[in-house]
Write a protein that holds these residues in place. Structure first.
Motif, PDB file in Angstrom:
ATOM      1  N   THR A   1     -25.827  33.553  83.764  1.00 44.20           N
ATOM      2  CA  THR A   1     -26.319  34.212  82.556  1.00 44.20           C
ATOM      3  C   THR A   1     -25.159  34.854  81.818  1.00 44.20           C
ATOM      4  OG1 THR A   1     -28.474  34.654  83.572  1.00 44.20           O
ATOM      5  CG2 THR A   1     -27.908  35.922  81.609  1.00 44.20           C
TER       6      THR A   1
ATOM      7  N   ASN B   1     -33.112  40.235  88.396  1.00 43.91           N
ATOM      8  CA  ASN B   1     -33.082  40.344  86.941  1.00 43.91           C
ATOM      9  C   ASN B   1     -32.954  41.791  86.500  1.00 43.91           C
ATOM     10  OD1 ASN B   1     -33.444  38.467  84.517  1.00 43.91           O
ATOM     11  ND2 ASN B   1     -34.840  40.144  84.021  1.00 43.91           N
TER      12      ASN B   1
ATOM     13  N   GLY C   1     -29.733  43.076  84.465  1.00 40.57           N
ATOM     14  CA  GLY C   1     -29.935  43.711  83.169  1.00 40.57           C
ATOM     15  C   GLY C   1     -29.230  45.045  83.068  1.00 40.57           C
TER      16      GLY C   1
ATOM     17  N   SER D   1     -25.501  44.409  82.806  1.00 41.33           N
ATOM     18  CA  SER D   1     -25.224  43.938  81.450  1.00 41.33           C
ATOM     19  C   SER D   1     -25.233  45.085  80.450  1.00 41.33           C
ATOM     20  CB  SER D   1     -26.261  42.882  81.049  1.00 41.33           C
ATOM     21  OG  SER D   1     -26.082  42.474  79.718  1.00 41.33           O
TER      22      SER D   1
ATOM     23  N   TRP E   1     -33.529  40.954  78.306  1.00 38.47           N
ATOM     24  CA  TRP E   1     -33.462  40.709  79.743  1.00 38.47           C
ATOM     25  C   TRP E   1     -34.852  40.547  80.343  1.00 38.47           C
ATOM     26  CZ3 TRP E   1     -29.868  39.211  83.052  1.00 38.47           C
ATOM     27  CH2 TRP E   1     -28.533  39.253  82.637  1.00 38.47           C
TER      28      TRP E   1
ATOM     29  N   ASN F   1     -35.846  37.063  79.522  1.00 38.61           N
ATOM     30  CA  ASN F   1     -35.044  36.182  80.369  1.00 38.61           C
ATOM     31  C   ASN F   1     -35.639  36.119  81.780  1.00 38.61           C
ATOM     32  OD1 ASN F   1     -32.334  34.753  80.993  1.00 38.61           O
ATOM     33  ND2 ASN F   1     -32.366  36.408  82.481  1.00 38.61           N
TER      34      ASN F   1
END
Length: 815
Positions: A280, A438, A442, A445, A477, A480
């Motif tokens: 990602t 995830n 996130g 990120s 996110w 995603n």
């Protein structure tokens, strides 16, 4: 032939002169060839076998009657030979813009397009059949099932391979394949702007094998790499300190290596490929600069599997440490070769219960590898964030802070030069590499983007980041996570009707009549067919793992485990658990457990799972003093009883399953009378808990019939945590308003919603009632003596490995 040649030229000019329009290719048939033409360039496919003809007849010398224009396509995906005489060419015929890439020049923009429709053309089909596939008429164009209809009408003319339909479903049903004709979508910004590194990344090149029968020189002008994953973009106008537009793009690339459905692809294989490997990349574009940060996820790199599908089945390690070590180390070697060093491995696997063995084995491999280029973090997310206290993720982020600075990020200036490179990568995993993964990706990120934004001058080091920036990242996110989850597990991490705002309001409803039994069996039937389609597209072996059904005894153990682990994650340690049950939402018709109900001295936790028990889809926390009535009665003409709990938040209705829990063991119910007695005892304990808390004298109401509503009120909230970036809140009538928490980066504060009374569930909630405590203590003490959930003293999960860890060159942090 003049007329047709003019048509070609006219169409070419129209495509060239039309701005922002995807260039189309023309498909022709002749007696000997299928011809693909774009901008005067042509490729001829032999009608006998689909191979490219080297010495092809020119359209210009053919008679007009010999050439048939079949329609327009966007590009060639590739060829699949299902049987020796069944050769199909696949074309994209519809696509839409998902985002834009920057070109080598900062002023260039290249469209990343989402594939909307792919067709498979039998190379031997007549022109009429091909035309109807490219451009279905109004009478046959359906949102779904077009290919089935085609098969019906053409059944007498040609036999269509059974697997063809599954391949088309793979491309068309999910809408999660992407391409870019001008800039390769399989490679990251750092690789693209590195100039010498622009070759396609084979592991993300989903149609690589479909094009393998052709030389690149033959089809490069008529095809391009196709990627499965997720692409989304948002543009923000920054006006606080500067006036500029910031474009944020998220790109997830799913690997073709060991690709497939969750229960059919777990762990690692002999070639060191892991299941559910996804790269990602988050890309920022502002001031004609491009900044990107790449992360990856992948299954635990050991040989492991699961027996059965339902109710959190156990995880089985299939090979010894010695038999796995070389494959494990090769996997890490590849990651370092591709992403550089340091390699940061973040394991979010539970350090207790059924996941402990995998967590321990992962750590053992890291210790034995003794690799100074690897940093390993073990963070038991469920334990740290118990009671839904997700702000404790800051513990992990703080521990990673120095490592993240070492990795850095890629920065491309307005001239296209890479002025800063990302060195290394963070590899995150939980069990499925979906929800917990995830969530943490996130948060990582978000931390990197805030660093990038400060470097760009979007806000100062002492200023809070723009709220809209934080919320945008959270939503991207979350989306995603939904898509990646659907591609691997078949269900989204969190439905789109849930507000993604960092605090996770308990909102959304569960649709009526959701038959989990049908979903359970149909899903796994579809998984097998989908796996076959993935295999033939990517070239994987047909031989693969298979999950087996549980025995009755195993199913009972799994139910007990699911309830126990739900308690361990959701209920703060300060609260006393009175009881926990695995029940069935009465709004669905199957006998598969989909709800775990937990009773504490102050709350009722109502948790809905997917049928496999791996994924929470609903969490509702109801204060016992918000319960109005508790009822028991039949729901129809049969004698099966239901429990109905009416609260300020809505009505919950449950049926008993075929298993009851007692003293932390699951016991099979052998008759309807036993099931009715069980659901009545559930209702009675909930009523006693309410009476104790409120000091009331209420009793369970026996009613003649309980009506099943058209909708359940279960609220889509926690749902596998894919979008959780802050604390979940509980709504109650007797609590004072509380300021909503900041995001986990502790850098932004969300606005308090009006007209709501909130209390934080942060693991510190008092377990003593404010009234009626003494009156209810004697009632509760009887229940507590029978409680099957006893507190266990936490033990050090990796105690035996601690001496080896201190001497190991691998940097290991056990959090």
């Amino acid at each position: 032939m003049t007329h047709k040649t003019e048509a070609i030229c006219t169409n070419k000019r129209r495509s060239q002169n039309s701005e922002n329009k995807q260039t189309k290719m023309l498909v022709y048939t002749t007696p000997n060839a299928l011809i693909l033409e774009e901008r005067g360039k042509r490729v001829h496919f032999d009608r006998k076998n689909g191979e490219i003809l080297k010495n092809s007849d020119s359209l210009a010398v053919l008679n007009e009657e010999s050439v048939n224009l079949c329609g327009e396509v966007e590009f060639l995906v590739g060829k699949i030979t299902f049987e020796p005489d069944q050769n199909y060419l696949f074309f994209v015929v519809e696509s839409s813009v998902a985002a834009n890439y920057r070109g080598v020049s900062a002023t260039e923009k290249h469209e990343i397009r989402r594939i909307e429709r792919v067709i498979g053309i039998n190379i031997k089909s007549d022109s009429t059949t091909i035309k109807s596939q490219i451009s279905p008429g109004s009478g046959t164009k359906l949102k779904q099932g077009t290919e089935k209809l085609m098969k019906f009408f053409s059944a007498n003319k040609e036999a269509r391979p059974a697997l063809l339909e599954d391949v088309l479903k793979l491309f068309n049903d999910s809408k999660d394949f992407y391409f870019c004709r001008e800039r390769d979508v399989t490679i990251s910004s750092q690789k693209f702007f590195g100039k010498s590194e622009r070759s396609s990344e084979d592991s993300f090149f989903w149609n690589k094998r479909m094009l393998s029968g052709f030389s690149p020189a033959q089809v490069s002008k008529f095809s391009c790499p196709v990627m499965q994953g997720y692409v989304a973009t948002s543009q923000l106008e920054i006006t606080d300190q500067i006036n500029a537009f910031l474009t944020i793009t998220i790109i997830s690339r799913r690997s073709t290596l060991r690709a497939g459905a969750r229960y059919l692809r777990r762990g690692i294989d002999d070639s060191s490929n892991v299941a559910n490997f996804v790269e990602t990349e988050l890309v920022l574009n502002i001031f004609e600069h491009e900044l990107s940060f790449v992360q990856c996820r992948g299954s635990i790199p050991v040989f492991w599997s699961q027996r059965g599908f339902k109710y959190r089945p156990p995880l089985i390690i299939n090979r010894s440490l010695e038999d796995t070590q070389e494959v494990f180390q090769e996997h890490f070697r590849r990651l370092k070769a591709h992403y550089d060093t340091p390699l940061v491995a973040v394991s979010l696997v539970d350090q207790r219960g059924r996941e402990l063995a995998l967590a321990t084995r992962f750590l053992e491999h890291c210790v034995k590898a003794n690799d100074p280029d690897v940093t390993f973090f073990s963070f038991d997310l469920h334990q740290h964030c118990r009671g839904l206290n997700f702000q404790k993720l800051q513990t992990l982020l703080s521990s990673m802070e120095d490592t993240l600075k070492t990795i850095g990020f890629c920065w491309v200036d307005k001239t296209g030069e890479v002025v800063q490179r990302q060195k290394g990568v963070v590899r995150t995993n939980c069990i499925d590499c979906l929800d917990r993964t995830n969530l943490v990706q996130g948060q990582i990120s978000l931390a990197i983007v805030l660093q990038q934004a400060q470097r760009l001058g979007i806000f100062g080091p002492l200023c809070e980041p723009p709220e809209v920036l934080v919320q945008t990242l959270q939503t991207m996110w979350a989306d995603n996570g939904d898509v990646i989850s659907t591609q691997y597990a078949g269900t989204a991490a969190l439905k789109g009707d849930v507000t993604r705002n960092g605090e996770r309001k308990l909102m959304g409803v569960m649709k009526d009549g959701y038959n989990s039994a049908s979903r359970y069996y149909l899903t796994h039937t579809r998984d097998a067919q989908r796996q076959k389609a993935i295999n033939i597209v990517t070239g994987q072996s047909e031989v693969g793992e298979s999950a087996e059904e549980e025995s009755e005894k195993e199913e009972e153990e799994n139910i007990s485990r699911m309830v126990t682990e739900t308690i361990q994650f959701l209920v703060p340690t300060q609260q006393t658990v009175i009881a926990g049950w695995g029940l069935i939402n009465a709004c669905q018709s199957s006998d598969e457990i989909d709800t775990v109900v937990i009773l504490t001295r102050s709350n009722l936790y109502i948790v809905t799972y997917e049928i496999d028990g791996e994924k929470m889809t609903d969490v509702q926390i109801v204060a016992l003093n918000d319960i109005d009535t508790v009822q028991v009665g039949p729901s129809g003409s049969h004698n099966r009883q239901c429990a109905r709990v009416e609260t300020l938040e809505g009505v919950f209705i449950w049926r008993p399953s075929t298993v009851r829990l007692f003293n932390n063991a699951a016991i099979r119910l052998k008759s309807v009378d036993e099931a009715n007695e069980y659901i009545a005892s559930v209702a009675e304990q909930i009523q006693v808990g309410r009476n104790m808390l409120t000091g009331a004298e209420g009793a369970v109401m026996q009613v003649s019939k309980i009506a099943i509503p058209q909708m359940s009120v279960h609220r889509k909230s926690m749902a596998a945590m894919g979008a959780l970036f802050g604390k979940i809140k509980r709504v109650g009538k007797n609590v004072s308003p509380a300021t909503l928490s900041k995001s986990a980066s502790s850098s932004s504060t969300a606005a308090q919603p009006p007209q709501e009374k909130l209390v934080e569930i942060d693991g510190n909630e008092s377990d003593t009632s404010e009234k009626g405590g003494e009156k209810g203590d004697h009632l509760m003490s009887k229940i507590l003596k029978m409680s099957q959930f006893k507190a266990e003293a936490p033990s050090e999960p990796f105690a035996s490995l601690l001496p080896s860890i201190t001497e190991c060159q691998t940097k290991i942090s056990l959090l």
